[in-house]
Design a protein around this motif. Sequence first.
Motif, short mmCIF file in Angstrom:
data_model
loop_
_atom_site.label_atom_id
_atom_site.label_comp_id
_atom_site.label_asym_id
_atom_site.label_seq_id
_atom_site.Cartn_x
_atom_site.Cartn_y
_atom_site.Cartn_z
N ASP A 17 1.46 -35.20 60.20
CA ASP A 17 0.95 -34.09 59.39
C ASP A 17 -0.54 -33.84 59.53
OD1 ASP A 17 3.45 -33.49 58.28
OD2 ASP A 17 3.18 -34.92 56.63
N ALA A 18 -1.29 -34.79 60.06
CA ALA A 18 -2.74 -34.63 60.18
C ALA A 18 -3.06 -33.42 61.06
CB ALA A 18 -3.38 -35.88 60.75
N PRO A 19 -3.80 -32.45 60.53
CA PRO A 19 -4.09 -31.25 61.31
C PRO A 19 -5.08 -31.52 62.44
CG PRO A 19 -5.22 -31.16 59.21
CD PRO A 19 -4.37 -32.39 59.18
N THR B 243 9.53 -32.81 63.72
CA THR B 243 9.14 -32.10 64.95
C THR B 243 8.40 -30.82 64.60
OG1 THR B 243 11.00 -33.05 66.16
CG2 THR B 243 9.98 -31.07 67.10
N ARG B 244 8.92 -30.07 63.64
CA ARG B 244 8.23 -28.84 63.20
C ARG B 244 6.85 -29.17 62.62
NH1 ARG B 244 13.32 -27.54 61.73
NH2 ARG B 244 13.07 -28.17 59.56
N ARG B 245 6.78 -30.22 61.83
CA ARG B 245 5.50 -30.62 61.22
C ARG B 245 4.50 -31.03 62.29
NH1 ARG B 245 7.91 -34.51 56.65
NH2 ARG B 245 5.83 -35.45 56.77
N LEU C 194 10.23 -39.37 65.75
CA LEU C 194 10.40 -38.05 65.14
C LEU C 194 11.81 -37.90 64.59
CD1 LEU C 194 8.49 -35.77 67.66
CD2 LEU C 194 7.78 -36.37 65.34
N ALA C 195 12.79 -38.40 65.33
CA ALA C 195 14.18 -38.34 64.86
C ALA C 195 14.47 -39.45 63.86
CB ALA C 195 15.13 -38.44 66.05
N GLU C 196 13.97 -40.66 64.13
CA GLU C 196 14.28 -41.80 63.27
C GLU C 196 13.76 -41.61 61.84
OE1 GLU C 196 13.40 -46.56 62.98
OE2 GLU C 196 13.46 -45.64 64.95
N TYR C 197 12.57 -41.06 61.70
CA TYR C 197 11.97 -40.89 60.38
C TYR C 197 12.22 -39.51 59.78
CZ TYR C 197 9.37 -45.20 61.38
OH TYR C 197 9.01 -46.50 61.69
N GLU D 228 -1.08 -37.54 73.59
CA GLU D 228 -1.19 -38.80 74.34
C GLU D 228 -0.63 -39.96 73.52
OE1 GLU D 228 -2.16 -41.55 77.34
OE2 GLU D 228 -2.14 -39.37 77.45
N TYR D 229 -0.99 -40.02 72.26
CA TYR D 229 -0.51 -41.09 71.39
C TYR D 229 1.00 -41.02 71.22
CZ TYR D 229 -0.09 -44.04 67.24
OH TYR D 229 0.27 -45.01 66.35
N MET D 230 1.55 -39.82 71.03
CA MET D 230 2.99 -39.67 70.87
C MET D 230 3.73 -40.09 72.14
SD MET D 230 3.72 -38.71 67.80
CE MET D 230 5.43 -38.29 68.04
#
Length: 91
Positions: free
Chosen positions: A35-37, A77-79, A66-69, A49-51
């Motif tokens: 969520d961090a903009p 994913t949208r967020r 993204l799917a697990e949480y 890069e982190y993802m």
Amino acid sequence: MADEAMFDADGNCLDAVAVLDTEAAEAKAFKSMVDAPCSSPADVAAKVEYMLNGAIGNRSSLIDYLAEYSDGDGDLTRRLLRSFAPSAGAL
């Protein structure tokens, strides 16, 4: 207690309750990061890069989280995508 201290050398859990607490804290931290903009192209590049590559010492992709949480509807994913351009409005 650090997460690494909750497992023995063979990977066996030493404290099941603490492991659940750690997993809950990790999920909360991950969602906060999602969520961090981003305020610049460099922020977007760093988050991507982190993802893709994880953190130092954990060089695995975080994309699966993204799917697990998620609540099962692609919400994280949208967020994440929204965080790349927070001033662009809803995606």
